[in-house]
Design a protein around this motif. Structure first.
Motif, PDB file in Angstrom:
ATOM      1  N   ASN A  11       0.929  -1.150  -0.215  1.00  0.00           N
ATOM      2  CA  ASN A  11      -0.190  -0.577  -0.283  1.00  0.00           C
ATOM      3  C   ASN A  11       0.377   1.099   0.327  1.00  0.00           C
ATOM      4  N   GLY A  12       1.895   1.245  -0.001  1.00  0.00           N
ATOM      5  CA  GLY A  12       3.293   2.068  -0.043  1.00  0.00           C
ATOM      6  C   GLY A  12       3.261   2.992   0.975  1.00  0.00           C
ATOM      7  N   CYS A  13       2.966   2.513   2.382  1.00  0.00           N
ATOM      8  CA  CYS A  13       3.203   3.320   3.804  1.00  0.00           C
ATOM      9  C   CYS A  13       4.073   3.479   3.620  1.00  0.00           C
ATOM     10  N   GLY A  14       5.400   3.182   2.942  1.00  0.00           N
ATOM     11  CA  GLY A  14       7.013   3.191   3.398  1.00  0.00           C
ATOM     12  C   GLY A  14       8.354   2.851   4.810  1.00  0.00           C
ATOM     13  N   THR A  15       6.662   1.839   5.665  1.00  0.00           N
ATOM     14  CA  THR A  15       7.727   1.796   6.527  1.00  0.00           C
ATOM     15  C   THR A  15       9.017   0.906   6.533  1.00  0.00           C
ATOM     16  N   CYS A  16       9.217  -0.006   5.195  1.00  0.00           N
ATOM     17  CA  CYS A  16      10.148  -0.671   5.098  1.00  0.00           C
ATOM     18  C   CYS A  16      11.072   0.164   4.283  1.00  0.00           C
ATOM     19  N   VAL A  17      11.218   1.200   4.280  1.00  0.00           N
ATOM     20  CA  VAL A  17      12.294   1.893   3.309  1.00  0.00           C
ATOM     21  C   VAL A  17      12.799   2.449   4.659  1.00  0.00           C
TER      22      VAL A  17
END
Ligand code: SF4
Ligand code: SF4
Length: 59
Positions: A11-17
């Motif tokens: 969902n593109g949340c960006g946590t993994c980034v």
């Protein structure tokens, strides 16, 4: 090799980034993408980074 990202789940949340210390992940157009040259398959992002369970290590 690199982790796999299920683009139907992401969902593109960006946590993994934020969790990848090597900067191998980025969100582009709302979808996480992995830089296969940077990912060392440490597995950190597969443990509990992703609320959508979209990241997995290669089998
Ligand atoms: S497996 Fe490790 S190096 Fe690869 S994207 Fe995930 S956190 Fe980054
Ligand atoms: S943590 Fe999961 S849902 Fe969020 S951007 Fe990364 S792969 Fe996508």
């Amino acid at each position: 090799m690199a982790v796999s990202i299920d683009h139907d789940r992401c969902n593109g949340c960006g946590t993994c980034v934020q969790d990848c210390m090597l900067g191998a992940l980025a969100v582009t157009d709302g979808i996480a993408m992995v830089d296969e040259d940077l990912c060392v398959e440490c597995g950190v992002c597969t443990v509990d980074s992703c609320p959508a369970d979209a990241i997995s290590l290669p089998a």
